[in-house]
Design an enzyme around this catalytic site. Structure first.
Site, PDB file in Angstrom:
ATOM      1  N   THR A  86     115.622  22.023  66.384  1.00 41.54           N
ATOM      2  CA  THR A  86     115.656  23.103  67.436  1.00 41.54           C
ATOM      3  C   THR A  86     115.417  24.351  67.128  1.00 41.54           C
ATOM      4  O   THR A  86     116.094  25.301  66.549  1.00 41.54           O
ATOM      5  CB  THR A  86     117.262  23.155  67.827  1.00 41.54           C
ATOM      6  OG1 THR A  86     117.975  23.459  66.561  1.00 41.54           O
ATOM      7  CG2 THR A  86     117.811  21.911  68.541  1.00 41.54           C
ATOM      8  N   THR A 121     121.732  21.749  65.618  1.00 41.89           N
ATOM      9  CA  THR A 121     122.225  22.759  65.983  1.00 41.89           C
ATOM     10  C   THR A 121     121.934  23.225  67.449  1.00 41.89           C
ATOM     11  O   THR A 121     120.722  23.628  67.468  1.00 41.89           O
ATOM     12  CB  THR A 121     122.030  24.002  64.849  1.00 41.89           C
ATOM     13  OG1 THR A 121     122.543  23.289  63.601  1.00 41.89           O
ATOM     14  CG2 THR A 121     122.788  25.170  64.987  1.00 41.89           C
ATOM     15  N   GLU A 151     126.402  19.567  62.214  1.00 41.90           N
ATOM     16  CA  GLU A 151     126.158  19.137  60.717  1.00 41.90           C
ATOM     17  C   GLU A 151     126.113  20.325  59.725  1.00 41.90           C
ATOM     18  O   GLU A 151     125.428  21.182  60.224  1.00 41.90           O
ATOM     19  CB  GLU A 151     124.813  18.216  60.462  1.00 41.90           C
ATOM     20  CG  GLU A 151     124.502  17.765  59.183  1.00 41.90           C
ATOM     21  CD  GLU A 151     125.640  17.062  58.615  1.00 41.90           C
ATOM     22  OE1 GLU A 151     126.203  16.093  59.227  1.00 41.90           O
ATOM     23  OE2 GLU A 151     126.323  17.423  57.574  1.00 41.90           O
ATOM     24  N   CYS A 263     117.359  27.108  58.733  1.00 43.03           N
ATOM     25  CA  CYS A 263     118.571  27.225  59.624  1.00 43.03           C
ATOM     26  C   CYS A 263     119.156  28.743  59.756  1.00 43.03           C
ATOM     27  O   CYS A 263     118.906  29.306  60.783  1.00 43.03           O
ATOM     28  CB  CYS A 263     119.493  26.735  58.865  1.00 43.03           C
ATOM     29  SG  CYS A 263     119.643  24.777  59.071  1.00 43.03           S
ATOM     30  N   LYS A 323     114.775  27.190  48.322  1.00 34.78           N
ATOM     31  CA  LYS A 323     116.022  26.854  47.323  1.00 34.78           C
ATOM     32  C   LYS A 323     115.597  25.776  46.626  1.00 34.78           C
ATOM     33  O   LYS A 323     114.704  25.077  46.873  1.00 34.78           O
ATOM     34  CB  LYS A 323     117.312  27.051  48.163  1.00 34.78           C
ATOM     35  CG  LYS A 323     117.585  25.862  48.861  1.00 34.78           C
ATOM     36  CD  LYS A 323     118.980  25.623  49.168  1.00 34.78           C
ATOM     37  CE  LYS A 323     119.489  24.554  50.133  1.00 34.78           C
ATOM     38  NZ  LYS A 323     120.777  24.385  50.398  1.00 34.78           N
ATOM     39  N   ARG A 330     110.085  25.756  54.533  1.00 36.09           N
ATOM     40  CA  ARG A 330     110.123  26.551  55.906  1.00 36.09           C
ATOM     41  C   ARG A 330     110.986  27.646  55.738  1.00 36.09           C
ATOM     42  O   ARG A 330     111.997  27.977  55.077  1.00 36.09           O
ATOM     43  CB  ARG A 330     111.079  25.690  57.007  1.00 36.09           C
ATOM     44  CG  ARG A 330     110.422  24.505  57.438  1.00 36.09           C
ATOM     45  CD  ARG A 330     110.963  23.677  58.445  1.00 36.09           C
ATOM     46  NE  ARG A 330     111.968  23.016  57.766  1.00 36.09           N
ATOM     47  CZ  ARG A 330     112.726  21.788  58.355  1.00 36.09           C
ATOM     48  NH1 ARG A 330     112.404  21.840  59.572  1.00 36.09           N
ATOM     49  NH2 ARG A 330     113.934  21.417  57.725  1.00 36.09           N
TER      50      ARG A 330
HETATM   51  P1  NAD Z   1     113.236  18.195  60.769  1.00 41.58           P
HETATM   52  O1  NAD Z   1     112.207  18.885  61.446  1.00 41.58           O
HETATM   53  O2  NAD Z   1     113.115  17.905  59.515  1.00 41.58           O
HETATM   54  O3  NAD Z   1     113.221  16.849  61.591  1.00 41.58           O
HETATM   55  C1  NAD Z   1     113.258  16.910  63.175  1.00 41.58           C
HETATM   56  C2  NAD Z   1     112.693  15.167  63.335  1.00 41.58           C
HETATM   57  O4  NAD Z   1     112.854  15.011  64.831  1.00 41.58           O
HETATM   58  C3  NAD Z   1     111.255  15.360  63.088  1.00 41.58           C
HETATM   59  O5  NAD Z   1     110.961  14.121  62.359  1.00 41.58           O
HETATM   60  C4  NAD Z   1     110.534  15.016  64.600  1.00 41.58           C
HETATM   61  O6  NAD Z   1     109.501  14.193  64.497  1.00 41.58           O
HETATM   62  C5  NAD Z   1     111.884  14.398  65.270  1.00 41.58           C
HETATM   63  N1  NAD Z   1     111.716  14.390  66.844  1.00 41.58           N
HETATM   64  C6  NAD Z   1     111.358  15.419  67.598  1.00 41.58           C
HETATM   65  N2  NAD Z   1     111.266  15.230  68.821  1.00 41.58           N
HETATM   66  C7  NAD Z   1     111.573  13.810  68.725  1.00 41.58           C
HETATM   67  C8  NAD Z   1     111.676  13.176  70.111  1.00 41.58           C
HETATM   68  N3  NAD Z   1     111.615  13.443  71.152  1.00 41.58           N
HETATM   69  N4  NAD Z   1     112.289  11.721  69.715  1.00 41.58           N
HETATM   70  C9  NAD Z   1     112.284  11.326  68.156  1.00 41.58           C
HETATM   71  N5  NAD Z   1     112.061  12.067  67.273  1.00 41.58           N
HETATM   72  C10 NAD Z   1     111.871  13.372  67.556  1.00 41.58           C
HETATM   73  O7  NAD Z   1     114.460  19.122  61.131  1.00 41.58           O
HETATM   74  P2  NAD Z   1     115.991  19.003  60.348  1.00 41.58           P
HETATM   75  O8  NAD Z   1     115.739  20.019  59.390  1.00 41.58           O
HETATM   76  O9  NAD Z   1     116.526  17.787  60.133  1.00 41.58           O
HETATM   77  O10 NAD Z   1     116.886  19.610  61.490  1.00 41.58           O
HETATM   78  C11 NAD Z   1     117.510  19.020  62.439  1.00 41.58           C
HETATM   79  C12 NAD Z   1     118.451  19.631  63.227  1.00 41.58           C
HETATM   80  O11 NAD Z   1     119.628  19.786  62.255  1.00 41.58           O
HETATM   81  C13 NAD Z   1     118.264  21.246  63.444  1.00 41.58           C
HETATM   82  O12 NAD Z   1     118.870  21.511  64.906  1.00 41.58           O
HETATM   83  C14 NAD Z   1     118.707  22.079  62.384  1.00 41.58           C
HETATM   84  O13 NAD Z   1     119.069  23.428  62.940  1.00 41.58           O
HETATM   85  C15 NAD Z   1     120.147  21.345  62.326  1.00 41.58           C
HETATM   86  N6  NAD Z   1     120.494  21.431  60.834  1.00 41.58           N
HETATM   87  C16 NAD Z   1     119.600  21.339  59.865  1.00 41.58           C
HETATM   88  C17 NAD Z   1     120.110  21.302  58.389  1.00 41.58           C
HETATM   89  C18 NAD Z   1     119.027  21.434  57.283  1.00 41.58           C
HETATM   90  O14 NAD Z   1     119.629  21.845  56.238  1.00 41.58           O
HETATM   91  N7  NAD Z   1     117.839  21.180  57.541  1.00 41.58           N
HETATM   92  C19 NAD Z   1     121.600  21.478  58.454  1.00 41.58           C
HETATM   93  C20 NAD Z   1     122.279  21.390  59.205  1.00 41.58           C
HETATM   94  C21 NAD Z   1     121.883  21.519  60.718  1.00 41.58           C
END
Ligand code: NAD
Length: 434
Positions: A86, A121, A151, A263, A323, A330
């Site tokens: 997101t 999120t 999460e 995030c 970190k 990112r």
């Molecule tokens: P990321 O970019 O690592 O992974 C997202 C994945 O979703 C990618 O592999 C992408 O190809 C896939 N994707 C996108 N559109 C899709 C679709 N239509 N169908 C199938 N797959 C699709 O993202 P992330 O870091 O894992 O974060 C995901 C969410 O979790 C975000 O909203 C983020 O804010 C939240 N979050 C992240 C963390 C963190 O530490 N990274 C912690 C808590 C919450």
């Protein structure tokens, strides 16, 4: 129970592997075919301690599989967890296009009752939006529930955080969905993890409020660090003296180049944006963002002062990930600092234990070294930008021999200033007397 986790990034892959470890049958779904091909070979596309082993074991034991076929995954699953990105949209609000894509896929392919859960999120009101989207686009009408399950894992400690969280937040109005999600998390229930069961919009907001609060602690201590420098106090002593008060707590009181990562920057902006949309001032979170934005130029100025200017200088940067213990660059402060010092005419030699491949894509024009000592070779100053454990016990005799000048700028306050000066370095930290 069969579940689908859509999105196999940092959150989706950890979630899928950990639920599989709990004994659930998990299909990890991603639209990125290359990622799926890699995962099918048991290879994890990023560095997260312990994750490759966990994924491999659960694949071998038949509880975890990967596909790009969202139809098959939705049909087979009772629960569909949305864990797609997101990212920050152009106007600062969260971009929900990936979430919408998944909701539409669920609507088209659902073949019976499903619980659709947002783990991404998402802004307050997204659950309601998903409900409307699915109801209006179902190919074959079937009942469903929408729930929020934000999460809180930290990259670098993601498995431990998922397996032993401080709390599980479930936002749902439908008792059947709540029962199914509690069942999914049963192993955590057994170890007495607190469960906060609430309505969808409050669950969505818990995530944003938590991240905004943590970001506030970071900007607060950075502002105090600045004042420490002005009055000759030591922010380490100040943070320790504050943090021992249980009402304050010791965590997130570490000064440095400001918060980064995928995030906090986007989530604080989204909170500000949501407040403004509702006609609210969002004053505090606005100030948190402002203080954070000022940290990068401040750190660049600190480096320039220590190195005697930037133009024509060669600088060693240790740490590129946002970190330690992750390959994620990112919104990494290290990357932003490098961009600025290169723009000011300096050359950079950098090293990171895990994030070099990712950094090469973001910063093709700098030199990448074999290790910390190689990075320091011939440099006018050494900058510690990310506090990897590997950088906590550097051999300073070797470092001094490698550097052109004994200048160290420690943006993470890893070392003791007196000790460094006793070793003959011109040492600068953040918020500590120099
Ligand atoms: P990321 O970019 O690592 O992974 C997202 C994945 O979703 C990618 O592999 C992408 O190809 C896939 N994707 C996108 N559109 C899709 C679709 N239509 N169908 C199938 N797959 C699709 O993202 P992330 O870091 O894992 O974060 C995901 C969410 O979790 C975000 O909203 C983020 O804010 C939240 N979050 C992240 C963390 C963190 O530490 N990274 C912690 C808590 C919450």
């Amino acid at each position: 129970m069969n579940i689908a986790v859509v999105g196999t990034g940092y959150v989706g892959l950890v979630t899928g592997a950990c639920f599989a470890e709990f004994g659930v049958n998990v299909m990890g779904v991603d639209k990125d075919e290359a990622k799926i091909a890699m995962l099918r070979k048991g290879r994890v596309p990023f560095f997260e301690p312990g994750l490759e082993e966990l994924v491999g074991r659960n694949m071998r034991e038949g509880r975890l599989s990967f596909t790009s076929d969202v139809k098959a995954a939705v049909e087979k699953s009772l629960v569909v967890i949305i864990a797609v990105g997101t990212p920050q949209g152009a106007d600062g609000a969260a971009d929900l296009s990936f979430v919408r894509e998944v909701a539409l896929s669920v609507a088209r392919h659902m073949n019976g009752y499903k619980v659709v859960v947002t783990k991404s999120t998402v802004p307050m009101g997204t659950g309601a939006m998903i409900r409307t989207l699915i109801a209006g686009n179902q190919a074959h009408p079937a009942p469903f529930s929408v729930a929020s399950n934000p999460e809180f894992l930290r990259e670098g400690a993601a498995i431990e955080d998922f397996m032993r969280p401080n709390r599980i937040v479930i936002g749902a109005e439908d008792p059947q969905a709540i029962a199914i999600l509690k069942d999914l998390y049963n192993p955590l229930y057994l170890i007495e993890t607190p469960f906060v069961v609430t309505d969808v919009v409050s669950a969505e907001m818990i995530k944003y409020a938590s991240n905004a609060f943590l970001a506030t602690k970071i900007s607060f201590i950075n502002e105090m660090a600045l004042l420490c420098e002005a009055v000759g106090a030591d922010v380490h002593e100040v943070a320790r003296g504050m943090g021992l008060d249980n009402r304050i707590g010791r965590k997130f009181l570490h000064p440095g180049p400001g918060y980064g990562g995928s995030c906090f920057p986007k989530d604080t902006l989204a909170v500000l944006r949501m407040a403004k949309e509702k006609g609210l001032p969002g004053r505090l979170v606005g100030a948190v963002i402002e203080v954070n934005d000022e940290q990068i130029p401040r750190m660049v100025e600190k480096i320039a002062r220590a190195a005697g200017g930037l133009k024509g200088k060669k600088l060693c940067l240790l740490g590129l990930a946002f970190k330690p213990n992750t390959s994620d660059t990112r919104e990494s402060p290290a990357i932003r600092i490098i961009r600025e010092i290169v723009a000011a005419g300096a050359r950079v030699r950098a090293y990171d234990p895990a994030a070099m491949d990712e950094a090469r894509q973001a910063l093709p024009g700098i030199e990448y070294a074999e290790d910390a000592y190689d990075a320091a070779r011939g440099c006018d100053a050494l900058v510690i930008a990310t506090e990897w454990n590997q950088f906590r016990n550097l051999d300073w005799d070797r470092m001094k021999a490698a550097l052109k000048a004994p200048v160290v700028v420690d943006l993470r306050n890893v070392y003791d200033p007196r000790h460094m000066r006793a070793l003959g370095f011109r040492y600068t930290a953040v918020g500590r007397p120099s």
